[in-house]
Design an enzyme around this catalytic site. Structure first.
Site, short mmCIF file in Angstrom:
data_model
loop_
_atom_site.label_atom_id
_atom_site.label_comp_id
_atom_site.label_asym_id
_atom_site.label_seq_id
_atom_site.Cartn_x
_atom_site.Cartn_y
_atom_site.Cartn_z
CG HIS A 109 127.27 -1.49 -8.51
ND1 HIS A 109 127.57 -0.64 -7.47
CD2 HIS A 109 127.67 -0.86 -9.64
CE1 HIS A 109 128.14 0.45 -7.95
NE2 HIS A 109 128.20 0.35 -9.27
CG HIS A 126 125.13 2.92 -12.59
ND1 HIS A 126 124.62 1.84 -11.91
CD2 HIS A 126 126.45 2.99 -12.24
CE1 HIS A 126 125.58 1.28 -11.18
NE2 HIS A 126 126.70 1.95 -11.37
CG HIS A 145 130.19 0.59 -14.40
ND1 HIS A 145 130.17 -0.65 -13.79
CD2 HIS A 145 129.70 1.45 -13.48
CE1 HIS A 145 129.68 -0.54 -12.57
NE2 HIS A 145 129.39 0.74 -12.34
CD GLU A 146 129.63 5.28 -13.63
OE1 GLU A 146 128.48 5.50 -13.20
OE2 GLU A 146 130.52 4.76 -12.93
#
Lengths: 189, 133
Positions: A135, A129, A125-126
């Protein structure tokens, strides 16, 4: 999928991004391999690749475990709550809450510890980013903001893949199905 | 707190589980707009942290005010919950889930569902004009 305001991304022509771990954390190879696997999941679908750098100071992406106030204005809050955060391109900082009960391998869904958090799930997930994705409201997407304890979620969803490929293009070797079998294994795992 | 394997978690850790950082928010279940509740300012700080309540120069009160109700509605929209503006069970169950620290709304711009819906509306309008023509 969404992007950060202004759609920041790594510059055109970027092929390989380097990453390094905070030396003070003294992470084992097993832990480092989890991050390498997480990076691989993104490089499978894009033109980007990732390699571990020798030097922490010169790496594009820096990864570290911190607790509480660690100087970036976004203090961690102890067990659960906020698990990690990462900055948009081309900042490269990836911070994880050192107070969490991070599980490196094994079936986290079967953990007796109610606060166990799957490290790879959060790492995937990170990294999204770090590459420029915001998101997503798609619950199946990696970029969905929440993840329950004792949950493993490492497979890029269609939403994630479309978002990242719009930013960086598609890996020529990616045919949309090449990694399905391994991901299904991960899901059942 | 790095456990190399799920089966390698020592019993001492299993017997000493700490509550989640946001578990106490469940106490706000059923709180309604227009009233005041002890500690509600902490929940406002949560919504502020993730971008649902804009920057404020003053400390948050414990009042269930319009700003909080609006924040809850936007949160519910982003997470595809029933949009009630109230702190119902399903909303609070979601709020206390562990999550990424990156905000959902940055500088007033939602990075989630709301923004996507705007984009979709524009696209729909374009198609409508094409059909009319």
């Amino acid at each position: 999928y969404t992007y950060f305001e202004g759609t920041p991304r790594w510059p055109d022509g970027t092929q390989t991004l380097t990453y390094a771990f905070l030396p003070g954390n003294g992470l084992t190879d097993d832990v480092k391999n989890v991050f390498a696997t997480a990076f691989d999941r993104w490089s499978e679908v894009t033109t980007l690749s990732f390699s571990e750098a020798e030097s922490y100071n010169s790496a594009d992406i820096t990864i570290g475990f911190y607790t509480g106030d660690h100087g970036d204005g976004e203090p961690f809050d102890g067990v659960l709550g906020t698990l990690a955060h990462a900055f948009s391109p081309t900042n490269g900082r990836f911070h994880l809450d050192g107070d969490e009960d991070w599980v490196v391998s094994g079936d986290v869904t079967q953990s007796s510890l109610s606060t166990a958090v799957d490290l790879e799930s959060v790492a995937v997930h990170e990294i999204g980013h770090l590459l420029g994705l915001g998101h997503s409201s798609v619950e199946e997407a990696i970029m969905y903001p929440t993840i329950a304890a004792r949950t493993r979620k490492v497979n890029l969803a269609e939403d994630d893949i479309e978002g990242i490929q719009n930013l960086y293009g598609s890996n020529p070797n990616y045919n949309g199905t090449s990694t399905t079998s391994s991901r299904q294994n991960d899901s059942s795992h | 707190r790095l456990f190399p394997n799920v089966s390698a978690i020592p019993p001492s850790v299993l017997n000493n589980v700490t509550r989640g950082a946001w578990d106490a928010y469940k106490n706000f279940t059923g709180c309604r707009p227009g009233s005041t509740y002890d500690g509600l300012s902490k929940l406002k700080n949560y919504f502020h942290r993730f971008g649902y309540i804009p920057d404020s120069s003053s400390n948050f009160t414990d009042d269930f005010d319009d700003a909080l109700e609006s924040a809850i509605k936007t949160y519910q929209k982003n997470f595809k919950l029933n949009i009630t503006g109230q702190l119902d069970n399903s909303t609070l169950d979601h709020i206390v889930l562990p999550r990424c620290g990156v905000a959902d709304i940055i500088n007033g711009t939602s990075t989630m569902n709301s923004g996507k819906e705007n984009a979709s509306a524009t696209s729909t309008n374009t198609r409508f004009h094409t059909v009319s023509h």
